[in-house]
Structures are given as structure tokens and as C-alpha cells.
Design a protein around this motif. Structure first.
Motif, mmCIF file in Angstrom:
data_model
loop_
_atom_site.group_PDB
_atom_site.id
_atom_site.type_symbol
_atom_site.label_atom_id
_atom_site.label_comp_id
_atom_site.label_asym_id
_atom_site.label_seq_id
_atom_site.Cartn_x
_atom_site.Cartn_y
_atom_site.Cartn_z
ATOM 1 N N GLN A 23 0.836 -1.204 0.000
ATOM 2 C CA GLN A 23 0.000 0.000 0.000
ATOM 3 C C GLN A 23 0.871 1.255 0.000
ATOM 4 O O GLN A 23 0.577 2.236 -0.708
ATOM 5 N N GLU A 26 2.213 1.898 -3.481
ATOM 6 C CA GLU A 26 1.260 2.599 -4.350
ATOM 7 C C GLU A 26 1.273 4.095 -4.049
ATOM 8 O O GLU A 26 1.294 4.926 -4.972
ATOM 9 N N GLN A 27 1.297 4.437 -2.775
ATOM 10 C CA GLN A 27 1.346 5.855 -2.400
ATOM 11 C C GLN A 27 2.641 6.512 -2.870
ATOM 12 O O GLN A 27 2.662 7.694 -3.211
ATOM 13 N N ASP A 31 3.868 1.648 -10.110
ATOM 14 C CA ASP A 31 2.767 1.363 -11.030
ATOM 15 C C ASP A 31 2.052 0.059 -10.727
ATOM 16 O O ASP A 31 0.898 -0.131 -11.140
ATOM 17 N N THR A 63 -5.439 -2.085 -3.021
ATOM 18 C CA THR A 63 -4.683 -1.215 -3.934
ATOM 19 C C THR A 63 -5.377 -1.233 -5.287
ATOM 20 O O THR A 63 -6.304 -2.020 -5.510
ATOM 21 N N GLU A 64 -4.899 -0.395 -6.195
ATOM 22 C CA GLU A 64 -5.362 -0.428 -7.582
ATOM 23 C C GLU A 64 -4.344 -1.110 -8.484
ATOM 24 O O GLU A 64 -4.474 -1.111 -9.709
ATOM 25 N N PHE A 65 -3.326 -1.696 -7.890
ATOM 26 C CA PHE A 65 -2.243 -2.325 -8.646
ATOM 27 C C PHE A 65 -2.714 -3.515 -9.475
ATOM 28 O O PHE A 65 -3.648 -4.229 -9.090
ATOM 29 N N ARG A 96 -6.193 -7.518 -13.685
ATOM 30 C CA ARG A 96 -5.202 -7.066 -12.698
ATOM 31 C C ARG A 96 -4.347 -8.187 -12.127
ATOM 32 O O ARG A 96 -3.470 -7.924 -11.302
#
Length: 318
Positions: A23, A26-27, A31, A63-65, A96
Motif C-alpha cells: 500500500q 502505491e502511495q 505502477d 490497492t489499484e495495482f 489485474r
């Protein structure tokens, strides 16, 4: 533009803290992420090994990963179970999730009590497993009798698109094999001529998929600290593929005591200068024309590296 990802090392970091790390990655501006799938670490000093598939669901949900893992169907995992687990993640998180399917290591696979096959048999078993997984992902009912046995298996929950499958490779021979079945290949930092030879072998054999590069390194604000981390955490990861594949954690821990700094420096980049580290990573990325690069700081405390990467590394790599 090359995708720049974070590697989450289950062998070194407890899964709860590793979830917080991904997390934070990501912040920090990464990518994507990838993770390992081990039953045991490479050394007692690393000392962890959470269950990847549980962790992946949590990481994808928070996450959006895009996320992938390197796994080994055929012995510890039956290919039907890998097919079901991966189909479920791909259905829940469309586009994803991906997998890198290899032949495994004795340190992880011996726990089932089965005989450890020779490399040529493991290679053939992997091809059978890939065929079973792909057929199940297409919605077929599969029966198969060979190096693995499948009886009347069907996946009732399927994703709109199956996950991408990569071949892990550390040699020209495995890269060429990957051209036969994989959607791309994944390799790690090696001498530049070896990296080039691996990618050329894949392309020459007809492979036209993505190239994924994972880079292991030790970074700290001082050279002394960077070397201390590398010696502690990566001295068991310096051996050739045959040695590392056929030994247990205890054996690797013991022989790691014989690793020299020269050997450790070949297995992971050791740097305190972030500009120099970035340049060395970029050189490898450009040499093998990598579509994705996943960065693995081999230390167990990831926050200082993530803060440094956000400020000094990611923009320069892109």
C-alpha cells in the motif's frame, strides 16, 4: 514507457507488514507489484513465508495495482487448484492478476513427500500443467493422465479474460521453451551479456510477448549499511540455479556462510548512491527492452527505500 513495479518478498517480511508495504508502494508512485510464492525462505535469517494466495486477495482489494506471482504447479499445488485460484482472482479483479509458472524448487515442493523429479521431467510436467490450466480457463471439462492426473475437472467460475501466463527464465534454454507456450518471459538481474542472450533466445524462438525484469538490490544511505543488509539477507541467494533448486532452506542457510562479497554483488546490486542505482537498473531495462521492471530491495524494512524511491528513483526510471 516501462512499467515500474514493487516486489513483495514473502520470504523476508510477515504478510501483515507486507500488505502495508505494498500500500505504501502505491502511495510512493509505483505502477504495480508482484510477489513470490514460497513455502519456505531461502535462509533462516530471512525467516518468513506467508501464504501468497491469501495475501494476493487482500493486496488486490486494498490497492489499484496489477499484481502477479511466481508459482509452481505440479507437486505442492495441483494444476487444477492453481487454475481455480487464479480464475477467482481474475474474476474478482479483471485485468489485474497474472502468473509466472515455473518448475519449482525442492525447498518448497518436498513438503508433499513426493520424489523430486529430474529437471527434464519437471520441464515436461510444467507443459502438462500449463495445458491443463489453459483448458480449464477456457471453460473445458478436463481429464488428463500423464505426469499429472486430472479427472473430469471443470471450473464453474471463470473470468471474462484469463490471467496472463509468463515463463520464469534464467537461461537461454528456458527462454526458448517459454516461446512455445508463454505470453511472455520473466527474468532477474544478471550480467548484461546474459540478459541479452536470454531475451535474444526468446525472440529467436518466436516469442513475441512481454519481457519482465526483476531487479534485486540492497540500498541504504551508506555503503556500509547497504553491504550489511546484502550480506545478512542475500548471501543464500548467490548460487547457480541447479544448486539453489535442489537444496533445502537449512542447506542454503549453511552454504550461505561461504558467500563472498563478489558473489553477493553479482546476485544483487549494492548501492548507497540512488543516482548510480537508478542508472544501473535503467541500463538493464534498456538492454533487454523490458516492458516491466519490478524492484526488490532485499532489506526487511521497506519504508526508507519506498520514501527514497518516491523522491529520487521512479521519475528518473521513467
Amino acid at each position: 514507457m516501462t512499467l515500474v513495479g514493487f516486489h513483495a518478498s514473502h520470504e523476508q517480511i510477515p504478510p501483515g507488514r507486507l500488505l502495508a508495504d505494498v500500500q505504501l508502494a502505491e502511495q510512493a508512485g509505483f505502477d504495480a507489484a508482484m510477489c513470490s510464492d514460497h513455502f519456505a525462505p531461502w535462509s533462516e535469517r530471512q525467516g518468513e513465508s506467508g501464504f501468497t494466495w491469501s495475501w494476493l486477495g487482500a493486496a488486490l482489494a486494498t490497492t489499484e495495482f496489477t499484481l502477479g506471482t511466481v508459482t509452481a504447479p505440479g507437486m505442492r499445488y495441483h494444476p487444477v487448484i492453481i487454475a481455480q485460484a487464479s480464475a477467482t482472482l481474475a474474476e474478482m479483479f479483471p485485468g489485474r492478476f497474472w502468473m509466472c509458472l515455473g518448475t519449482g524448487q525442492w525447498m518448497n515442493e518436498h513438503v508433499t513427500g513426493e520424489r523430486w523429479p529430474s529437471k527434464d521431467v519437471r520441464d515436461e510436467r510444467l507443459l502438462e500443467c500449463v495445458d491443463v490450466i489453459r483448458r480449464l480457463h477456457r471453460g473445458e471439462t478436463v481429464s488428463h493422465r500423464g505426469l499429472v492426473t486430472v479427472e473430469n475437472a471443470k471450473l464453474w467460475t471463470l473470468p471474462a479474460e484469463p490471467p496472463t501466463l509468463f515463463q520464469p527464465t534464467l537461461s537461454e534454454a528456458s527462454a526458448a521453451r517459454g516461446a512455445r507456450w508463454a505470453d511472455g518471459i520473466a527474468t532477474i538481474n544478471q550480467p548484461l551479456e546474459r540478459l541479452r542472450a536470454i531475451v535474444d533466445a526468446y525472440r529467436d524462438a518466436g516469442g513475441d510477448g512481454e519481457v519482465v525484469l526483476q531487479v534485486h538490490f540492497s540500498w541504504a544511505p551508506t555503503t556500509e549499511e547497504a553491504w550489511a543488509i546484502a550480506r545478512d539477507q542475500w548471501s543464500s541467494n548467490v548460487w547457480d540455479t541447479t544448486t539453489a533448486t535442489d537444496l533445502t532452506t537449512a542447506h542454503l542457510h549453511d552454504i550461505g556462510r561461504a558467500a563472498t562479497d563478489e558473489m553477493i554483488g553479482r546476485a544483487c546490486l549494492v548501492e548507497s548512491d540512488l543516482g548510480r542505482l537508478t542508472a544501473r537498473i535503467r541500463e538493464m531495462v534498456e538492454l533487454c527492452d523490458a516492458d516491466r521492471v519490478y524492484l526488490h530491495h532485499v532489506g526487511q524494512d521497506q519504508r526508507p527505500w519506498l520514501d527514497a524511491a518516491a523522491e529520487h528513483v521512479l521519475a528518473d526510471l521513467r
